[in-house]
Design a protein around this motif. Structure first.
Motif, PDB file in Angstrom:
ATOM      1  N   ASN A  62       0.826  -1.336  -0.010  1.00 57.28           N
ATOM      2  CA  ASN A  62       0.000   0.146   0.075  1.00 57.28           C
ATOM      3  C   ASN A  62       0.639   1.532  -0.022  1.00 57.28           C
ATOM      4  O   ASN A  62       0.273   2.469   0.199  1.00 57.28           O
ATOM      5  N   GLN A  63       1.919   1.089  -0.118  1.00 53.89           N
ATOM      6  CA  GLN A  63       3.155   2.403  -0.337  1.00 53.89           C
ATOM      7  C   GLN A  63       3.082   3.098  -1.716  1.00 53.89           C
ATOM      8  O   GLN A  63       2.910   2.242  -2.584  1.00 53.89           O
ATOM      9  N   HIS A  64       2.964   4.389  -1.616  1.00 53.27           N
ATOM     10  CA  HIS A  64       3.246   5.089  -2.799  1.00 53.27           C
ATOM     11  C   HIS A  64       4.458   4.901  -3.656  1.00 53.27           C
ATOM     12  O   HIS A  64       5.783   5.272  -3.204  1.00 53.27           O
ATOM     13  N   ALA A  65       4.529   4.177  -4.518  1.00 48.39           N
ATOM     14  CA  ALA A  65       5.845   3.519  -5.335  1.00 48.39           C
ATOM     15  C   ALA A  65       6.832   4.745  -5.500  1.00 48.39           C
ATOM     16  O   ALA A  65       8.099   4.635  -5.374  1.00 48.39           O
ATOM     17  N   ASN A  66       6.487   5.742  -6.083  1.00 49.72           N
ATOM     18  CA  ASN A  66       7.438   6.731  -6.621  1.00 49.72           C
ATOM     19  C   ASN A  66       7.649   7.825  -5.731  1.00 49.72           C
ATOM     20  O   ASN A  66       8.720   8.811  -5.806  1.00 49.72           O
ATOM     21  N   TRP A 115       2.071  -0.143  -4.547  1.00 47.28           N
ATOM     22  CA  TRP A 115       2.314  -1.473  -4.602  1.00 47.28           C
ATOM     23  C   TRP A 115       1.313  -2.077  -3.594  1.00 47.28           C
ATOM     24  O   TRP A 115       0.897  -1.637  -2.678  1.00 47.28           O
ATOM     25  N   GLY A 116       0.777  -3.200  -4.191  1.00 51.43           N
ATOM     26  CA  GLY A 116       0.009  -4.191  -3.462  1.00 51.43           C
ATOM     27  C   GLY A 116       0.489  -5.190  -2.515  1.00 51.43           C
ATOM     28  O   GLY A 116       1.850  -4.924  -2.094  1.00 51.43           O
ATOM     29  N   ALA A 117      -0.191  -6.145  -2.055  1.00 55.78           N
ATOM     30  CA  ALA A 117       0.524  -7.249  -1.138  1.00 55.78           C
ATOM     31  C   ALA A 117       1.290  -8.084  -1.967  1.00 55.78           C
ATOM     32  O   ALA A 117       1.004  -8.461  -3.214  1.00 55.78           O
ATOM     33  N   PRO A 118       2.200  -8.646  -1.442  1.00 56.34           N
ATOM     34  CA  PRO A 118       3.227  -9.612  -1.935  1.00 56.34           C
ATOM     35  C   PRO A 118       2.518 -10.674  -2.786  1.00 56.34           C
ATOM     36  O   PRO A 118       1.575 -11.224  -2.229  1.00 56.34           O
TER      37      PRO A 118
END
Length: 583
Positions: A62-66, A115-118
């Protein structure tokens, strides 16, 4: 901010997209040596997020990738200038975790910029995958990691990510204006959403402009002591090695050639500095995908020992003016499984030819192939281009070509090899089935998303027309469909300021091979129950009961939702349960 709120407030600030200021300041310190610049760079230590990474703990969900990838580049630069082992661990562990758990066959990651869950990429195959900025920044991370170890695997990744996730993000068929894509869609039935740079210039336009202006970067490297020359990319190019007064000219046939990956000519431009004519080593990256057993390297036409894939091939000699090294690493077809560990996604694969991701010119995610023997069912049809023919699940031939060559076509990149068969049998009292994540096939911008633990169908974005088919397949040669009953719930998204026209959707019974079908239901405009107020406060169930039909289903058929997203979109929770009645 630090004086007013201390580290608690400052760490909240660093949770926003702050653009890698740590890298900027570390680079400034590298130029000036000013300790104030180093201290300021260290203020951007986002330890509330990066501390788990230093210990190898995955905290990407759930983090913002960039927000974070440029931050990792800064951590890498900090390690290079200060030797801080914690920063080194953060960069290495981040790359390993992301590449192991969340990357598509393109080498890219993220969905709606997050990003979603692994091992849950099955939920992310839609029109909003892989922000271009993130792909560009991952190349920077990989370059730093390579410079620490000279491990060829970093450039195996770099090659994959550049070819499949960036090279095709500029529209080369538009002569009037530079056109880029912000996202690279990877869902079935996708089209690239080109934007024009005289109508707007979002962040990814800038990173793509920088990408295409720096394609000469990182083709070659030298060792610090000028005894080793590394060939990392197979690109026609010329480079001068000043320390040894040498010129290298690479003529590349990669990736399409069936006889030569590249040839490199070595030429002297002047007597070596200080008369140094000693031996040195050319190191050629032998990619991990070059496993055919047919790798060939020659020096001035003389065959050399076999080149093992996944490492550098070293040639140490006293080189003569005009020496030519030629090598051929044949591409091989293979299937790469989608990184999703749920049983319903175990059969989803991308088709690769060496490092090149192949897209099928089709809106379907189903086709016939053997993941263990792709070459038996996917056939190359040209010796000058990467063009292939393959049979889809309806026994029609589809064209496959590199994703980076797709401009205007509708395409799919993940496929399932399972044969289509009916699985909703006739029942005189009505056949029951359900739309669940395992049997939903979306096209265009529609996709499956997690909503506070609920699986939802997301209809796409405003202005789009998308679909979701329920692959609980229907076929009966003696009966016709008389009626369909189901109920749905929804939440509605918000649209552009001042625009509030909601989504409509229709339900069809369609032939899964021809796409032809009959509409059986049209919804009213859906505007209530706003997602931004409460994301999972769905509408009450809306019952639908349609009778009086007489629809033949002698060929494989399915229920299909067609969404018309106007100013707003919708999300519908799964499962949706159906009863089909028969004549």
């Amino acid at each position: 901010v630090l004086r007013r709120g201390g580290q608690t407030l400052w760490q909240e600030v660093l949770d926003t997209e702050w653009g890698g200021m740590n890298e900027v300041l570390y680079n400034l310190y590298g130029v000036t040596g000013n300790p104030d610049h180093l201290q300021t760079a260290r203020y951007f230590n986002h330890w509330s997020w990066s501390a788990p990474l230093a210990a190898g703990i995955d905290d990407l969900t759930n983090q913002h990738a960039n927000t974070h990838i440029p931050e990792i580049t800064g951590e890498a630069r900090g390690y290079e200038l200060t030797g801080n082992r914690t920063q080194q661990a953060i960069a290495v562990n981040f790359f390993s975790i992301l590449n192991t758990t969340r990357t598509f066959a393109t080498g890219g990651s993220n969905d709606y910029e997050h990003w979603g869950a692994p091992f849950r990429l099955g939920d992310q195959l839609n029109s909003q995958t892989e922000e271009s900025c993130t792909q560009y920044n991952m190349l920077k991370v990989a370059t730093h990691l390579f410079q620490w170890t000279a491990d060829s695997s970093w450039f195996d990744y770099y090659e994959r990510a550049l070819l499949n996730g960036l090279i095709g993000n500029q529209n080369r068929q538009d002569p009037s204006m530079t056109s880029f894509i912000y996202m690279l869609p990877l869902g079935p039935g996708s089209r690239k959403d080109w934007g024009i740079s005289d109508d707007g210039f979002p962040c990814c336009w800038g990173t793509l402009a920088e990408t295409f202006s720096s394609l000469t970067d990182n083709i070659y490297f030298q060792s610090p002591d000028s005894t080793e020359f590394y060939v990392n990319q197979f690109v026609s190019s010329t480079v001068y090695w000043q320390e040894r007064q040498l010129k290298f000219t690479q003529s590349a046939g990669f990736p399409a050639s069936t006889t030569s990956t590249a040839a490199i000519r070595v030429q002297s431009t002047a007597p070596p500095v200080g008369g140094n004519n000693s031996a040195w080593t050319m190191r050629i990256r032998v990619p991990f995908w070059a496993y055919s057993g047919r790798n060939v390297i020659t020096i001035n036409g003389a065959a050399q020992p076999y080149a093992t894939p996944g490492k550098y091939y070293g040639i140490t000699r006293t080189w003569a003016d005009g020496d030519v090294v030629e090598f051929f690493f044949p591409l091989a077809l293979r299937a790469e499984q989608l990184k999703d560990d749920r049983p319903e996604f175990q059969s989803d694969h991308a088709i690769m030819d060496g490092p090149v991701l192949l897209a099928g010119i089709t809106s379907s995610a189903g086709r016939a192939y053997d993941p263990a023997n792709v070459e038996a069912t996917v056939t190359r049809t040209s010796t000058t281009e990467l063009r292939f023919a393959a049979d889809d699940a309806c026994n029609s031939t589809i064209v496959m070509q590199p994703l980076f060559e797709i401009m205007q076509e509708t395409y799919s990149v993940y496929f399932t090899p399972e044969a289509l068969k009916p699985d909703v049998p006739y029942s005189p009292s009505g056949s029951t089935f359900a739309a669940v994540p395992a049997n939903i096939r979306t096209t265009g911008g529609a996709g499956l998303v997690d909503n506070q633990g609920d699986e939802n169908i997301r209809s796409g974005d405003s202005g789009e027309t998308n679909s979701a088919s329920v692959f609980a397949l229907i076929q009966d040669s003696t009966h016709t469909v008389a009626g369909l009953e189901f109920a749905y719930q929804y939440v509605s998204g918000y649209g552009p300021a001042g625009k509030h026209v909601g989504t409509n959707f229709s339900v069809w019974i369609v032939d899964v091979c021809t796409g032809q079908g009959v509409p059986v239901y049209s919804s009213p405009e859906l505007t209530q129950y706003p997602y931004d107020v409460c994301s999972n406060c769905y509408s009450p169930p809306v019952p639908v009961s349609v009778f009086g039909l007489s629809i033949a289903v002698k060929s494989l058929s399915a229920v299909k939702f067609v969404f018309q997203d106007n100013d707003r979109n919708i999300q519908m929770p799964l499962p949706i349960r159906f009863t089909m009645h028969w004549n």
